[in-house]
Design a protein around this motif. Sequence first.
Motif, PDB file in Angstrom:
ATOM      1  N   THR A 174      -3.499 -29.857  -4.292  1.00  0.00           N
ATOM      2  CA  THR A 174      -2.285 -29.508  -3.006  1.00  0.00           C
ATOM      3  C   THR A 174      -1.056 -28.945  -4.075  1.00  0.00           C
ATOM      4  N   CYS A 175       0.149 -28.505  -3.274  1.00  0.00           N
ATOM      5  CA  CYS A 175       1.228 -28.193  -3.504  1.00  0.00           C
ATOM      6  C   CYS A 175       2.310 -28.300  -2.708  1.00  0.00           C
ATOM      7  N   THR A 176       3.546 -28.113  -3.001  1.00  0.00           N
ATOM      8  CA  THR A 176       4.533 -28.115  -1.954  1.00  0.00           C
ATOM      9  C   THR A 176       4.765 -26.576  -1.756  1.00  0.00           C
ATOM     10  N   SER A 191      -1.124 -20.880   1.084  1.00  0.00           N
ATOM     11  CA  SER A 191      -1.851 -21.411   2.073  1.00  0.00           C
ATOM     12  C   SER A 191      -3.397 -21.041   2.238  1.00  0.00           C
ATOM     13  N   VAL A 192      -3.924 -22.137   2.268  1.00  0.00           N
ATOM     14  CA  VAL A 192      -5.410 -21.980   2.543  1.00  0.00           C
ATOM     15  C   VAL A 192      -6.049 -23.030   3.532  1.00  0.00           C
ATOM     16  N   GLY A 193      -6.239 -22.539   4.762  1.00  0.00           N
ATOM     17  CA  GLY A 193      -6.674 -23.402   5.700  1.00  0.00           C
ATOM     18  C   GLY A 193      -5.666 -24.341   6.342  1.00  0.00           C
ATOM     19  N   GLY A 194      -4.484 -23.922   6.394  1.00  0.00           N
ATOM     20  CA  GLY A 194      -3.640 -24.789   6.844  1.00  0.00           C
ATOM     21  C   GLY A 194      -3.022 -25.900   5.741  1.00  0.00           C
ATOM     22  N   GLU A 195      -3.205 -25.917   4.482  1.00  0.00           N
ATOM     23  CA  GLU A 195      -2.737 -26.672   3.215  1.00  0.00           C
ATOM     24  C   GLU A 195      -2.387 -25.599   2.380  1.00  0.00           C
ATOM     25  N   HIS A 196      -1.409 -26.181   1.518  1.00  0.00           N
ATOM     26  CA  HIS A 196      -0.871 -25.285   0.414  1.00  0.00           C
ATOM     27  C   HIS A 196      -1.635 -25.892  -1.062  1.00  0.00           C
ATOM     28  N   ILE A 197      -2.113 -24.860  -1.485  1.00  0.00           N
ATOM     29  CA  ILE A 197      -3.238 -25.280  -2.708  1.00  0.00           C
ATOM     30  C   ILE A 197      -2.688 -24.264  -3.820  1.00  0.00           C
ATOM     31  N   GLU A 230     -11.575 -36.102 -10.286  1.00  0.00           N
ATOM     32  CA  GLU A 230     -10.503 -36.756 -11.436  1.00  0.00           C
ATOM     33  C   GLU A 230      -8.919 -36.390 -10.852  1.00  0.00           C
ATOM     34  N   LYS A 231      -8.869 -35.305 -10.100  1.00  0.00           N
ATOM     35  CA  LYS A 231      -7.432 -34.934  -9.938  1.00  0.00           C
ATOM     36  C   LYS A 231      -6.760 -35.976  -8.778  1.00  0.00           C
ATOM     37  N   GLY A 232      -7.817 -36.804  -8.221  1.00  0.00           N
ATOM     38  CA  GLY A 232      -7.183 -37.704  -6.995  1.00  0.00           C
ATOM     39  C   GLY A 232      -7.012 -37.160  -5.666  1.00  0.00           C
ATOM     40  N   ASP A 233      -6.266 -37.873  -4.898  1.00  0.00           N
ATOM     41  CA  ASP A 233      -5.903 -37.653  -3.480  1.00  0.00           C
ATOM     42  C   ASP A 233      -5.776 -35.826  -3.174  1.00  0.00           C
ATOM     43  N   GLY A 234      -4.871 -35.347  -4.196  1.00  0.00           N
ATOM     44  CA  GLY A 234      -4.386 -33.946  -3.714  1.00  0.00           C
ATOM     45  C   GLY A 234      -5.516 -32.805  -4.378  1.00  0.00           C
ATOM     46  N   GLY A 235      -6.595 -33.315  -4.991  1.00  0.00           N
ATOM     47  CA  GLY A 235      -7.655 -32.255  -5.777  1.00  0.00           C
ATOM     48  C   GLY A 235      -8.284 -31.397  -4.567  1.00  0.00           C
ATOM     49  N   VAL A 241     -13.050 -33.300  -2.151  1.00  0.00           N
ATOM     50  CA  VAL A 241     -14.420 -33.794  -2.764  1.00  0.00           C
ATOM     51  C   VAL A 241     -14.109 -35.228  -3.000  1.00  0.00           C
ATOM     52  N   PRO A 242     -14.846 -36.101  -2.192  1.00  0.00           N
ATOM     53  CA  PRO A 242     -14.372 -37.747  -2.601  1.00  0.00           C
ATOM     54  C   PRO A 242     -15.477 -38.188  -3.732  1.00  0.00           C
TER      55      PRO A 242
END
Length: 121
Positions: free
Chosen positions: A8-10, A19-25, A71-76, A92-93
Amino acid sequence: MQLAASQTCTPGSGPDCVSVGGEHIVVTASDFIRVGVVSATPARDGIPAIDVEFDAEGAMAFSQASKDVVEKGDGGRLVLRADEHVLGAVRVPSPLAPSELRIFLQDDLSAEDAARWIIGG
């Protein structure tokens, strides 16, 4: 079909932050890898989705990409793209190793078009 392990990104933080599906990636063309697909068909149960079957190399590449996302964590996010169309970016949990996958589409995408893009690109 192509995959990328991203995050994810700001909003407004750079040209690759989309923006992809309501999130910024972060979507960077050079991060994508091509994965082999045996088939891609619109879901038969009326949901806006596509059922994808990977070939052996595609399944291995998908598995590795899912590990990279974890490996990227919560923002992956795992970004799915076909013929230059971003189909989605998913959390991907834990690492995955599927030979088949159902991709649920955003409202503005046609399952028939997306299946054609996956097979063609």
